[in-house]
Design a protein around this motif. Structure first.
Motif, PDB file in Angstrom:
ATOM      1  N   ASP A   1      10.083  16.940   1.023  1.00 47.97           N
ATOM      2  CA  ASP A   1      11.187  16.607   0.120  1.00 47.97           C
ATOM      3  C   ASP A   1      11.840  15.266   0.443  1.00 47.97           C
ATOM      4  N   GLY A   2      11.531  14.684   1.613  1.00 45.06           N
ATOM      5  CA  GLY A   2      12.138  13.412   2.004  1.00 45.06           C
ATOM      6  C   GLY A   2      11.297  12.222   1.600  1.00 45.06           C
TER       7      GLY A   2
ATOM      8  N   LEU B   1      16.116  11.078   8.619  1.00 44.78           N
ATOM      9  CA  LEU B   1      17.160  11.591   7.731  1.00 44.78           C
ATOM     10  C   LEU B   1      16.658  12.759   6.889  1.00 44.78           C
ATOM     11  N   VAL B   2      15.679  13.492   7.418  1.00 40.85           N
ATOM     12  CA  VAL B   2      15.153  14.656   6.702  1.00 40.85           C
ATOM     13  C   VAL B   2      15.339  15.893   7.585  1.00 40.85           C
TER      14      VAL B   2
ATOM     15  N   LEU C   1       0.817  -1.213   0.000  1.00 42.79           N
ATOM     16  CA  LEU C   1       0.000   0.000   0.000  1.00 42.79           C
ATOM     17  C   LEU C   1       0.849   1.261   0.000  1.00 42.79           C
ATOM     18  N   LEU C   2       2.142   1.094   0.195  1.00 44.71           N
ATOM     19  CA  LEU C   2       3.027   2.237   0.375  1.00 44.71           C
ATOM     20  C   LEU C   2       4.395   1.908  -0.204  1.00 44.71           C
ATOM     21  N   ASP C   3       4.962   2.832  -0.957  1.00 41.89           N
ATOM     22  CA  ASP C   3       6.320   2.688  -1.495  1.00 41.89           C
ATOM     23  C   ASP C   3       7.247   3.570  -0.673  1.00 41.89           C
ATOM     24  N   ILE C   4       8.130   2.949   0.100  1.00 39.26           N
ATOM     25  CA  ILE C   4       8.990   3.715   1.010  1.00 39.26           C
ATOM     26  C   ILE C   4      10.019   4.569   0.275  1.00 39.26           C
ATOM     27  N   ASN C   5      10.191   4.338  -1.013  1.00 37.31           N
ATOM     28  CA  ASN C   5      11.174   5.105  -1.777  1.00 37.31           C
ATOM     29  C   ASN C   5      10.582   6.348  -2.438  1.00 37.31           C
ATOM     30  N   LYS C   6       9.295   6.554  -2.295  1.00 36.99           N
ATOM     31  CA  LYS C   6       8.659   7.745  -2.836  1.00 36.99           C
ATOM     32  C   LYS C   6       8.686   8.874  -1.809  1.00 36.99           C
TER      33      LYS C   6
ATOM     34  N   ILE D   1      20.114  18.558   2.716  1.00 37.92           N
ATOM     35  CA  ILE D   1      19.592  17.620   1.710  1.00 37.92           C
ATOM     36  C   ILE D   1      19.132  16.346   2.405  1.00 37.92           C
ATOM     37  N   PRO D   2      17.898  15.899   2.183  1.00 39.50           N
ATOM     38  CA  PRO D   2      17.413  14.661   2.800  1.00 39.50           C
ATOM     39  C   PRO D   2      18.343  13.486   2.484  1.00 39.50           C
TER      40      PRO D   2
END
Length: 394
Positions: A155-156, A165-166, A134-139, A216-217
């Motif tokens: 932006d992260g 890390l954001v 249900l979720l793409d962690i890379n988006k 930068i994230p």
């Protein structure tokens, strides 16, 4: 009929100086203790325990004598518990409770503030949604919440938010508790009153939207609440359910908890994903045992085993070592959990005022500490480590 007897003498109505309010809960040890014990200052949502019988905790015949276990500085664990304003403490070893004690008038059936240890529950929910596709962690988070486009938190990626890390910045607000980046979220959640001439966010959504990019994230570890609140917003947008509902459905109602848990809400009814959960000591021990058993508890696989394995692998230790959490030598942060990378495979959910759910898989040990410690030191980890090392030798 049972007779009514006097207990601790209390005055009704209470004296003005004894009333804990949003203006003074953070100003003294006594007031903080009342705040941590009681959820009455803010509205909350029930996390239902379900209609099944509580799972029975097994107690070892021989209980630990914490007065005889010393940390590497020579302080006894019992002295440590008293010095750090502990409200409740429980140790499980090999599936059995080997120590359980309550302090400062805290009762076994009362919920206690978890503060940032709440984040670890949110991390599990997000990981499960990703596991189910249900979720793409890379988006980026702005993919799921378009309103976040152009903000620091937008932006992260989801994974970067999970790992803190954001790096972002917020408005600084002058309050009775000082000036700092953490202050606006207390105002946004309604946990403290607005100062004069305040023109910042007054709910969690506005707090998230107010974030500004700092670095930068993915290039630096920056532990703060907005990243978890963003995860909470994404989860609600995807599922149509609040965080309390999801914790209830996925975890709490399956544990065989004794008591309902609670989730603090902001002034417009938003769950405080970064630190709003309250629960009892024993139920958190059950949760810790579930994590220790790689997601299996109460006769069922509550969280998939591979999700727990990913947590235990940890994240980027170099980033944490270069941050303001460098005192946690050798640690990393991954999926909203603190990973120690020690010989016991330890990892923890940690919260402000010294809340701890510590799991040591290779020592077969789970430790839960609930506290009202106003001024915790950055190095208050020796005692739990001393218990684990003692149990391994026994």
């Amino acid at each position: 009929m049972q007779s009514i007897t006097k207990n601790e003498m209390k005055i009704f109505p209470p004296f003005k100086e004894d009333i804990v309010t949003k203006d003074n809960w953070f100003t003294s040890q006594k007031n903080l203790q009342r705040y941590c014990h009681s959820g009455e200052l803010s509205p909350s949502r029930i996390i239902w325990r379900g209609n099944q019988k509580p799972t029975q905790l097994s107690y070892a015949k021989d209980q630990l004598d914490l007065e005889k276990i010393n940390d590497k500085n020579g302080e006894s664990v019992l002295a440590y518990l008293e010095r750090t304003d502990t409200d409740a403490f429980l140790v499980m070893n090999k599936g059995k409770v080997v120590y359980e004690k309550y302090f400062n008038g805290y009762r076994s059936y009362e919920t206690h503030a978890l503060n940032s240890a709440t984040k670890s529950f949110v991390g599990l929910i997000v990981s499960l949604l990703a596991d189910e596709g249900l979720l793409d962690i890379n988006k980026k988070s702005s993919f799921y919440i378009p309103e976040l486009e152009g903000t620091g938190l937008g932006d992260g990626t989801v994974q970067q938010l999970l790992d803190m890390l954001v790096p972002v910045k917020y408005l600084e607000a002058d309050t009775p508790f000082g000036i700092g980046r953490g202050t606006p979220i207390f105002i946004a959640t309604g946990s403290m009153p607005k100062p004069e001439n305040y023109n910042g966010p007054e709910n969690l959504y506005d707090f998230i939207l107010s974030s500004k990019k700092d670095k930068i994230p993915g290039t630096a570890f920056y532990y703060e609440n907005g990243q978890t609140e963003t995860l909470g917003w994404i989860v609600k947008r995807l599922t149509g359910k609040n965080i309390a509902e999801l914790i209830q459905e996925i975890i709490w109602s399956k544990l065989g908890a004794e008591e309902n848990a609670l989730m603090q809400l902001d002034l417009i009814g938003t769950d405080m994903a970064s630190g709003g959960m309250r629960a009892t000591l024993r139920d958190l021990a059950r949760f810790g045992e579930m994590m220790f058993n790689d997601g299996y508890y109460n006769g069922q696989q509550i969280i998939p085993e591979h999700i727990i394995r990913k947590i235990k692998k940890g994240g980027n230790r170099n980033y944490l070592a270069e941050s303001n959490h460098s005192h946690l030598s050798g640690f990393s942060y991954h999926n909203q959990w603190w990973i120690s990378h020690d010989q016991f495979g330890g990892y923890s959910a940690l919260g402000k005022f010294d809340q701890r759910i510590c799991i040591a898989p290779k020592a077969d040990t789970v430790i839960v500490k609930l506290s009202s410690y106003l001024s915790p030191s950055s190095k208050e980890t020796n005692a739990c480590q001393a218990i684990i090392e003692y149990l391994v030798k026994e």
